[in-house]
Design a protein around this motif. Structure first.
Motif, PDB file in Angstrom:
ATOM      1  N   THR A 161      49.941  27.948  56.030  1.00  0.00           N
ATOM      2  CA  THR A 161      49.028  27.328  55.042  1.00  0.00           C
ATOM      3  C   THR A 161      48.894  28.320  53.720  1.00  0.00           C
ATOM      4  N   LEU A 162      49.061  27.894  52.690  1.00  0.00           N
ATOM      5  CA  LEU A 162      48.698  28.813  51.451  1.00  0.00           C
ATOM      6  C   LEU A 162      47.355  28.360  50.874  1.00  0.00           C
ATOM      7  N   GLY A 163      46.679  29.314  50.308  1.00  0.00           N
ATOM      8  CA  GLY A 163      45.358  29.008  49.836  1.00  0.00           C
ATOM      9  C   GLY A 163      45.511  28.855  48.411  1.00  0.00           C
ATOM     10  N   PRO A 164      44.315  28.858  47.627  1.00  0.00           N
ATOM     11  CA  PRO A 164      44.413  28.371  46.281  1.00  0.00           C
ATOM     12  C   PRO A 164      45.180  29.379  45.183  1.00  0.00           C
ATOM     13  N   ASN A 165      45.169  30.598  45.847  1.00  0.00           N
ATOM     14  CA  ASN A 165      46.014  31.890  45.143  1.00  0.00           C
ATOM     15  C   ASN A 165      47.294  31.811  45.620  1.00  0.00           C
ATOM     16  N   TYR A 184      38.587  21.922  61.149  1.00  0.00           N
ATOM     17  CA  TYR A 184      39.200  22.593  62.047  1.00  0.00           C
ATOM     18  C   TYR A 184      39.525  23.987  61.459  1.00  0.00           C
ATOM     19  N   ILE A 185      39.255  24.900  62.523  1.00  0.00           N
ATOM     20  CA  ILE A 185      39.831  26.385  62.198  1.00  0.00           C
ATOM     21  C   ILE A 185      41.168  26.674  63.039  1.00  0.00           C
ATOM     22  N   CYS A 186      42.012  27.342  62.360  1.00  0.00           N
ATOM     23  CA  CYS A 186      43.350  27.857  63.307  1.00  0.00           C
ATOM     24  C   CYS A 186      43.184  29.309  63.199  1.00  0.00           C
ATOM     25  N   ARG A 187      42.704  29.827  64.408  1.00  0.00           N
ATOM     26  CA  ARG A 187      42.859  31.236  64.475  1.00  0.00           C
ATOM     27  C   ARG A 187      43.912  31.830  64.536  1.00  0.00           C
ATOM     28  N   ASN A 188      44.289  32.889  63.477  1.00  0.00           N
ATOM     29  CA  ASN A 188      45.652  33.323  63.413  1.00  0.00           C
ATOM     30  C   ASN A 188      46.674  32.552  63.279  1.00  0.00           C
ATOM     31  N   GLY A 189      46.383  31.092  62.662  1.00  0.00           N
ATOM     32  CA  GLY A 189      47.187  30.246  62.481  1.00  0.00           C
ATOM     33  C   GLY A 189      47.557  29.275  63.536  1.00  0.00           C
ATOM     34  N   VAL A 190      47.296  29.771  64.774  1.00  0.00           N
ATOM     35  CA  VAL A 190      47.783  28.847  66.012  1.00  0.00           C
ATOM     36  C   VAL A 190      46.612  28.433  66.810  1.00  0.00           C
ATOM     37  N   MET A 191      45.680  29.041  66.914  1.00  0.00           N
ATOM     38  CA  MET A 191      44.531  28.700  67.972  1.00  0.00           C
ATOM     39  C   MET A 191      43.681  27.726  67.241  1.00  0.00           C
ATOM     40  N   PRO A 192      43.462  26.362  67.820  1.00  0.00           N
ATOM     41  CA  PRO A 192      42.542  25.553  67.017  1.00  0.00           C
ATOM     42  C   PRO A 192      41.058  25.616  67.532  1.00  0.00           C
ATOM     43  N   GLN A 193      40.200  25.378  66.716  1.00  0.00           N
ATOM     44  CA  GLN A 193      38.807  25.633  67.004  1.00  0.00           C
ATOM     45  C   GLN A 193      38.133  24.570  65.965  1.00  0.00           C
ATOM     46  N   LYS A 194      37.035  23.951  66.593  1.00  0.00           N
ATOM     47  CA  LYS A 194      36.008  23.038  65.693  1.00  0.00           C
ATOM     48  C   LYS A 194      35.363  23.752  64.890  1.00  0.00           C
ATOM     49  N   GLY A 195      34.950  23.355  63.753  1.00  0.00           N
ATOM     50  CA  GLY A 195      33.914  24.027  62.849  1.00  0.00           C
ATOM     51  C   GLY A 195      33.333  22.770  62.329  1.00  0.00           C
ATOM     52  N   SER A 196      31.991  23.003  61.439  1.00  0.00           N
ATOM     53  CA  SER A 196      31.124  22.022  61.126  1.00  0.00           C
ATOM     54  C   SER A 196      30.412  22.719  59.862  1.00  0.00           C
ATOM     55  N   CYS A 197      30.279  22.055  58.681  1.00  0.00           N
ATOM     56  CA  CYS A 197      29.409  22.735  57.618  1.00  0.00           C
ATOM     57  C   CYS A 197      27.768  22.559  57.942  1.00  0.00           C
ATOM     58  N   THR A 198      26.842  23.525  57.375  1.00  0.00           N
ATOM     59  CA  THR A 198      25.814  23.218  57.284  1.00  0.00           C
ATOM     60  C   THR A 198      25.250  21.820  56.594  1.00  0.00           C
ATOM     61  N   LYS A 199      24.174  21.393  57.253  1.00  0.00           N
ATOM     62  CA  LYS A 199      23.946  19.752  56.977  1.00  0.00           C
ATOM     63  C   LYS A 199      23.409  19.835  55.553  1.00  0.00           C
ATOM     64  N   GLY A 200      23.925  18.910  54.946  1.00  0.00           N
ATOM     65  CA  GLY A 200      23.928  18.679  53.535  1.00  0.00           C
ATOM     66  C   GLY A 200      25.265  18.831  52.696  1.00  0.00           C
ATOM     67  N   LEU A 201      26.049  19.580  53.456  1.00  0.00           N
ATOM     68  CA  LEU A 201      27.340  20.122  52.903  1.00  0.00           C
ATOM     69  C   LEU A 201      28.549  19.426  53.314  1.00  0.00           C
ATOM     70  N   VAL A 202      29.710  19.035  52.805  1.00  0.00           N
ATOM     71  CA  VAL A 202      30.829  18.547  53.500  1.00  0.00           C
ATOM     72  C   VAL A 202      32.159  19.660  53.157  1.00  0.00           C
ATOM     73  N   TYR A 203      33.048  19.206  53.975  1.00  0.00           N
ATOM     74  CA  TYR A 203      34.309  19.919  53.865  1.00  0.00           C
ATOM     75  C   TYR A 203      35.090  19.839  52.647  1.00  0.00           C
ATOM     76  N   ASN A 204      35.518  20.638  51.965  1.00  0.00           N
ATOM     77  CA  ASN A 204      36.592  20.599  50.749  1.00  0.00           C
ATOM     78  C   ASN A 204      37.398  21.115  51.017  1.00  0.00           C
ATOM     79  N   GLU A 205      38.867  20.299  50.994  1.00  0.00           N
ATOM     80  CA  GLU A 205      39.928  20.783  51.572  1.00  0.00           C
ATOM     81  C   GLU A 205      40.604  21.433  50.447  1.00  0.00           C
ATOM     82  N   GLU A 206      40.200  21.172  49.292  1.00  0.00           N
ATOM     83  CA  GLU A 206      41.019  21.992  48.077  1.00  0.00           C
ATOM     84  C   GLU A 206      40.473  23.387  47.947  1.00  0.00           C
ATOM     85  N   THR A 207      39.189  23.735  48.394  1.00  0.00           N
ATOM     86  CA  THR A 207      38.806  24.997  48.422  1.00  0.00           C
ATOM     87  C   THR A 207      38.687  25.787  49.615  1.00  0.00           C
TER      88      THR A 207
END
Length: 234
Positions: A161-165, A184-207
């Protein structure tokens, strides 16, 4: 008679050695874990602990290290191994005795194996005596690293997965398919883990980060809709 001949041969090898300098630590030309301590032109023969070899880079320092860190070059011979359960030699790093435990290895110290884990997603590599990505390792038995799945079925993608740069993300994140506030967070690219934003924010897959809902298409009214849904259920 054989024992006597062996003693003569060993003694002969030692006698052939001459100190390159009056003082220092110098390698045997044939055996990588054998070296000599020279003082005033006289030498004393020494052996590294079983499993370690002599690092000949600096004649002013007496140092034995694991073979992966030392270039033995033509010094290919070694002392007789002193194996024990889990340890092919008394010291060093070795693959786990369980062939399925690719992500674990043993650190042997004086014949005692200490089990150690690799970071998530990595396997133990014999060549480098360290943990590595399966694609970068020569271990054929562990080429396919197991990819875990979360209870909702998510697993990390195999491709990078490549970032904005344009650089590879070491711990990439991915949007939740239904909930804008989760990801979702993939630790070292392979280990899946759930994540959540602070209340009031949403996840932006562009950034690849949490953001203001108005800046994320499709999630602008996420919290308003969630509140209405709660009200209806109540």
């Amino acid at each position: 008679m054989k024992t006597l001949l062996a003693l003569i041969f060993i003694t002969g090898c030692s006698c052939q050695f001459k100190c390159p300098d009056r003082t220092g630590f110098f390698p045997d030309p044939v055996q990588c874990d054998l070296y000599y301590v020279c003082s005033k032109g006289e030498f004393e023969e020494k052996l590294c602990p079983d499993g370690l070899v002599f690092d000949a880079r600096d004649p002013n320092h007496e140092r034995c290290d694991i073979p992966a860190n030392v270039d033995c070059d033509e010094r290919t011979e070694l002392q007789e191994p002193q194996p024990s359960p889990g340890c092919p030699r008394a010291n060093g790093y070795y693959r786990h005795s369980d062939p399925l435990a690719c992500d674990k290895f043993f650190n042997c110290v004086n014949g005692v194996p200490h089990e150690l884990p690799c970071p998530p997603g990595l396997i133990y590599d014999d060549t480098s005596s360290t943990c590595a990505w399966a694609d970068n390792s020569k271990r054929q038995d562990c080429k396919k690293a197991k990819r875990d799945k979360l209870d909702d079925g998510f697993s990390c993608p195999e491709e990078e997965t490549l970032g904005p740069n344009g650089r590879k993300l070491p711990h990439p994140t991915f949007a939740h398919p239904e909930d804008c506030s989760k990801f979702y967070i993939c630790r070292n690219g392979v280990m899946p883990q759930k994540g959540s934003c602070t209340k009031g924010l949403v996840y932006n897959e562009e950034t690849f980060s949490c953001d203001d809902p108005k800046d994320v298409p499709g999630c602008e009214d996420f919290y308003e809709k969630a509140e209405k849904s709660k009200t209806k259920k109540a």
